[in-house]
Design an enzyme around this catalytic site. Structure first.
Site: not given
Length: 740
Positions: A464, A476
């Protein structure tokens, strides 16, 4: 001369010593106790041997030095806290003496009676730049890779080895203050223009030019040690000083809101230091440095923004039993803003990337994003035309999925629609090799549910990114229930290859960062509904240390997106999952007033044509009955923002979504700028103390609602006197545990 572990020392026929710093066990030179000891011996020998005319100091590595090893400071602080429990006065005296060791050594060098020249051949930071400033001559290599800086303020301390005294005696005071309080990087040209560097030469001439300065009779004395020295910016008590200091203090207050003691100490050091002789000024600096070293801000920022950040960047969470693998080819599905950004940072790292979209035109448009970014850098003089050509040659824009053949990693960045994602996953997997890893850049859909569409769920992972991809440094990595170690290892290797910081998060709605950000924005909605004036909401958030107000942030991410997320949350989790007051507010903004955020020029702010600046929409005060601003406690507003985010982070730890406090802290600062002076969300709680934090949270809960209810984990920690860094001590991070 004797042999040294970290230096080579050679004397030429002219009696000029070349001291080359090249630590054998480090990729970059840093100051350690051992290095300082060896350097002091070298300084003594250069000054003591009659046949030596002077010395040139340089690096044997591509970079010059990153400055001090801050783990050395952590150990120093650890000793201080142990000793303080027994003898506070003795502990402070020892800290004062230790804090001044480097400063005294650089002073010894500049008053040694022999000329020293620093030949700067690469990045020169912190204590290394302070060493260079203590040298009588400074020559920098003419190269874009050379950066000179005193960045200590960024980790909660300040240049404590003479930096606050030498810079304003060499440069104009205003420029000196700007450099010291911001920690900004200087190019060799900027440094020379400021008077901090004497010469800029090509690499091949660096050492010869430095030696020539000594041969040509370089004085072994600094300007401030000579009679009649005048400050470049004029005395403090002068017309120039009267025009500088009052606004400088006001500007610092405006920028920091008093949250950064080190930045304030810099102003004090410079102001007081310029009023007295140089040796007294160094003692003033040493006293302030000792004071700042004891601050909780310094301890928290050093831990999170230096030690933890370094450990995560080195792959602290990477499975150790999976061999490293070089990534030779990456595929990106979706050439929209996010996909195009991912393709850009991948190619920038030198990795060939295939950028796929529904048709050639859309794919080409995505590739053009990279061209536009590079055009901007070229215009600013930060990139060359050849770099643009090379980077674009690594991006293949196409609509043909067959081009993914041989890719080690494919990142899906299409619309947040499960059906669209399933379709592109199937198309990609049809041509991928069995060992390839498939990643989704989803920001809302659980990875485990998306992995059900995959042939090999163990090779499916979330990666992410945050927008804009080229500027945001955090990524992430989300683990689905079946994600394997090889997929995790490759994801971390990829994030490190593109020079971003990875944090590993277990699967949940909103993952980690978005859950915290949503709490921040929701608390602002509550305040608006309560009748807190919008300007107070935005100002209180910035005063608390947040870089962007929550209403401005909602505009940037889009108010209609907030509406969609709320509606989807209600569908998935039921009506109680969303505060109905928030739903009414957002529905009113979107449906009644057509205010979608920055994208349509109307949100919580108005967006007039440039050069006019945005301003809060006057109609906000008509949505809810306004409270009297004089009756509102600003400190409580600040606490609400910080506490609501930190409590959500504590819940995330309780649920096992994030398992390493380093990732929670670093992630909160890098992703959404959570008050860096606190060291991050969990460091804030640890700094206040779990018991006191829980007590304050419960008071806020009584007044403002369940979002402030302390989780059971926090109450248990309060009862046991634990911190997050002791309860969840990261493996192999003993120094962190001791410093907590």
């Amino acid at each position: 001369m004797a042999d040294y572990k970290n230096f080579t020392v050679e004397t030429d026929a002219d009696g000029i010593v070349l001291v080359t710093w090249n630590m054998p066990d480090r990729s970059m030179n840093v100051f350690t106790e051992e290095v300082m000891g060896e350097l002091e011996t070298i300084i003594d020998r250069v000054s003591g041997e009659q046949g030596i005319k002077g010395a040139v100091f340089t690096s044997g590595k591509d970079s010059f030095s990153g400055g001090a090893d801050l783990t050395m400071l952590q150990k120093m602080l650890g000793q201080f806290h142990k000793e303080r429990a027994k003898n506070p006065d003795k502990a402070t005296r020892e800290l004062f003496d230790n804090a001044g060791r480097m400063s005294k050594l650089w002073r010894k060098l500049e008053t040694s009676g022999k000329p020293w020249v620093s030949a700067i051949n690469g990045t020169c930071m912190g204590g290394a730049f302070e060493l260079s400033l203590a040298c009588h001559g400074r020559v920098a290599m003419d190269d874009d890779s050379v950066k000179l800086a005193l960045p200590e303020v960024k980790v909660g301390i300040f240049p404590g080895a003479g930096g606050t005294q030498r810079v304003p005696r060499l440069a104009n005071t205003q420029e000196a203050l700007q450099m010291l309080t911001s920690g900004q990087n200087l190019s060799p040209k900027k440094a020379k223009a400021m008077g901090l560097v004497h010469e800029i030469v090509p690499r091949r001439k660096l050492i010869d030019t430095a030696k020539k300065m000594i041969k040509d009779g370089l004085k072994p004395a600094q300007p401030w040690d000579e009679k009649g020295f005048k400050l470049p910016g004029g005395p403090v008590y002068s017309a120039a000083g009267a025009n500088l200091w009052p606004p400088a203090i006001a500007i610092l207050r405006r920028e920091t809101y008093g949250n950064y003691p080190a930045a304030t100490a810099i102003l004090k050091c410079v102001y007081e230091g310029l009023l007295v002789p140089f040796d007294t000024a160094l003692r003033i600096e040493q006293r302030y440095f000792t004071e700042i070293m004891q601050s909780k801000e310094a301890a928290a920022m050093i831990r999170s923004l230096f030690v933890s950040l370094q450990e995560l960047n080195k792959g602290a969470r990477r499975p150790k039993d999976v061999p490293a693998k070089k990534i030779r080819k990456v595929g990106v599905l979706g050439a929209g803003f996010m996909g195009a950004g991912i393709a850009y940072v991948t190619a920038k790292a030198g990795i060939p990337v295939v950028l796929i979209d529904r048709d050639q035109e859309a794919a080409d448009k995505g590739k053009a994003h990279s061209a536009n970014l590079l055009d901007g850098l070229i215009k600013k003089g930060r990139a060359a035309a050849e770099e643009k050509e090379k980077l674009l040659s690594l991006i293949t824009a196409t609509s043909d999925y067959a081009a993914l053949e041989g890719a080690d990693l494919v990142i899906e960045a299409v619309f947040e629609d499960s059906n669209v994602k399933r379709e592109v996953t199937e198309k990609a997997e049809a041509v991928l090799k069995s060992s390839a890893v498939f990643a989704s850049n989803t920001s809302t859909i659980p990875i485990t549910s998306l992995a059900r569409n995959a042939r090999r769920p163990k090779n499916f992972v979330g990666i992410h990114f945050f927008s804009p991809v080229d500027r945001m440094m955090l990524v992430e990595i989300i683990l689905g229930k079946k994600t394997g170690d090889k997929a995790l290892a490759l994801a971390i290797d990829y994030v490190r290859a593109i020079r971003k910081t990875p944090i590993v998060v277990n699967d949940t709605r909103g993952f980690y960062v978005n859950r915290c950000v949503l709490r921040y924005m929701q608390e602002a909605y509550s305040m608006l509904i309560e009748g807190v004036p919008a300007p107070m909401i935005e100002n209180a958030a910035r005063m608390a240390g947040m870089p962007v107000g929550p209403l401005a942030l909602t505009d940037e991410t889009a108010i209609d997106l907030a509406q969609k997320i709320m509606k989807q949350t209600v569908r998935d989790l039921g009506e109680k999952a969303v505060d109905p007051r928030h739903m009414d507010l957002i529905d009113t903004m979107v449906d009644k007033h057509g205010r979608h955020g920055r994208k349509n020029g109307k949100g919580f702010y108005e967006y007039p044509q440039k050069p006019a600046k945005k301003f809060l929409w006057p109609g906000l005060k008509d949505l809810c009955r306004q409270q009297d601003p004089d009756g509102i406690d600003v400190e409580e507003l600040k606490a609400r923002f910080l506490y609501v985010i930190a409590l959500e982070a504590a819940r995330v730890m309780e649920e096992g979504i994030v398992t390493d406090p380093r990732e929670a802290d670093v992630g909160s600062i890098l992703a959404f700028g959570f008050a860096p002076y606190t060291g991050g969300v969990l460091s804030l709680i640890d700094g206040v103390g779990a018991a006191e934090f829980a007590k304050r949270a419960q008071r806020l809960q009584k007044k403002y609602g369940k979002q402030f209810k302390p989780p059971k984990l926090l109450l248990d920690m309060a009862e046991k006197g634990e911190t997050f860094y002791t309860r969840f001590a990261p493996e192999g991070a003993g120094a962190l545990k001791k410093a907590a």
